[in-house]
Design an enzyme around this catalytic site. Structure first.
Site, mmCIF file in Angstrom:
data_model
loop_
_atom_site.group_PDB
_atom_site.id
_atom_site.type_symbol
_atom_site.label_atom_id
_atom_site.label_comp_id
_atom_site.label_asym_id
_atom_site.label_seq_id
_atom_site.Cartn_x
_atom_site.Cartn_y
_atom_site.Cartn_z
ATOM 1 C CG ASP A 98 -19.000 6.174 33.370
ATOM 2 O OD1 ASP A 98 -19.346 5.407 32.446
ATOM 3 O OD2 ASP A 98 -19.822 6.839 34.042
ATOM 4 C CB SER A 99 -17.617 0.998 30.952
ATOM 5 O OG SER A 99 -16.743 1.459 29.934
ATOM 6 C CG ASP A 108 -18.401 8.230 29.880
ATOM 7 O OD1 ASP A 108 -19.242 9.101 29.607
ATOM 8 O OD2 ASP A 108 -18.691 7.032 30.105
ATOM 9 C CE LYS A 116 -20.526 7.750 26.996
ATOM 10 N NZ LYS A 116 -21.401 7.704 28.186
ATOM 11 C CD GLU A 160 -24.436 7.901 32.046
ATOM 12 O OE1 GLU A 160 -25.318 7.884 32.942
ATOM 13 O OE2 GLU A 160 -23.549 7.034 31.958
ATOM 14 C CD GLU A 217 -25.667 1.504 28.165
ATOM 15 O OE1 GLU A 217 -25.050 2.587 28.201
ATOM 16 O OE2 GLU A 217 -25.355 0.513 28.858
HETATM 17 O O1 KIV Z 1 -18.905 3.976 29.860
HETATM 18 C C1 KIV Z 1 -19.032 3.462 28.747
HETATM 19 O O2 KIV Z 1 -18.204 2.676 28.272
HETATM 20 C C2 KIV Z 1 -20.210 3.835 27.984
HETATM 21 C C3 KIV Z 1 -20.520 3.040 26.760
HETATM 22 C C4 KIV Z 1 -21.026 1.722 27.128
HETATM 23 C C5 KIV Z 1 -21.420 3.773 25.846
HETATM 24 O O3 KIV Z 1 -20.911 4.719 28.365
#
Ligand code: KIV
Length: 273
Positions: free
Chosen positions: A52-53, A91, A121, A123, A191
């Site tokens: 989600d980056s 994510d 993924k 959090e 992280e």
């Molecule tokens: O969103 C993302 O790219 C991440 C990574 C930095 C682990 O969560």
């Protein structure tokens, strides 16, 4: 019939466990579209995280919070189309899995179904999140966990701050990691965690730890693609090492083309019909 060699065979979550057992580092890179998905895959990484980056690295937001499930499915399905071998992980964005176990299962299931990613993924390592991870894994959805600095909680944490510097918070991270392993996660992103704490977590769990700003003792590393390529040259945290300076290349190439267009040097005879 040609049988795929181990180097050609698609990576699965089982390979993550094998790598840790054999002491082989795991390489994870983010990507957000089919073009870079293919290039990153061809570079030989083990997994591609459609993070989600995308919100901050590509979409121009100042945090990951505005990213929606529709955005994530759009980007992950594009990456999926470009990738042959690496494990593709989608994510899950803010609010898509926190409200209830039922909404988490439905949203993660939809993400896997529509993007064809192989894992999600999420959090956090709270007791509620452990129950959610357990339910997802029981549903057949492999889960990569993410603790330490968790960007979706940036407003409660108060910025991108290193986590686990004090004994109590370090112990909490170790307990969260153990709980996530027990809940069935196949890997844990750490992280912004001090090296010594990541080393303790990595020893304490049987599943691989994947670090970003978490030191060399993690079982693997993940970085954000535009940062590594130097495409995002305004972001320069301590943990980031740029392996190219592509922002300069882009400005120079487009600037040269623009000059050629204005002077009439492009298109020349070679590039005309
Ligand atoms: O969103 C993302 O790219 C991440 C990574 C930095 C682990 O969560």
């Amino acid at each position: 019939m040609n049988k795929a060699t181990p180097e050609q065979r698609p990576i699965t979550v089982r390979d993550f466990a094998d790598r840790k057992r054999k002491g082989e580092k795991i390489v994870v890179m983010t990507a957000y579209d089919a073009l870079f998905g293919r290039l990153v895959d061809e570079s030989g990484v083990d997994a591609i995280l459609v993070g989600d980056s995308v919100g901050t690295a590509i979409m121009g937001y100042s945090s990951t919070l505005p990213v929606t499930l529709d955005h994530m499915i759009y980007h992950a399905s594009a990456v999926r189309r470009g990738v042959k071998r690496a494990l593709v992980i989608i994510d899950m964005p803010f609010l898509s899995y926190q409200a209830s176990i039922e909404s988490a299962v439905l949203n993660c299931g939809r993400a896997i179904q529509e993007s064809e990613a192989s894992a999600v993924k999420v959090e956090g390592g709270s007791p509620e999140m452990l129950a959610t991870v357990h339910a997802l894994v029981r549903t057949g959805i492999p889960v990569m966990a993410h603790i330490g600095f968790t960007p979706q909680s940036v407003n409660t944490i108060g910025g991108a701050r290193v986590q686990g510097r004090e004994d109590e918070s370090a112990m909490r991270l170790i307990e969260e990691a153990k709980g996530l392993e027990e809940a069935g996660a196949f890997a844990i992103v750490l992280e912004l965690v001090p090296n010594a704490v990541s080393a303790r977590i990595t020893k304490a769990v049987g599943i691989p730890t994947i670090g970003i700003g978490a030191g060399v003792d993690c079982d693997g590393q993940v970085l954000v693609l535009p940062d590594v390529l130097g495409l995002n040259d305004t972001f320069d945290p301590k943990f980031l090492k740029r392996y190219a300076e592509m922002a300069k290349e882009v400005r120079s190439a487009i600037g040269t083309w623009a000059r050629d267009v204005r002077s009439g040097a492009y298109p020349d005879a070679e590039h005309s019909f």
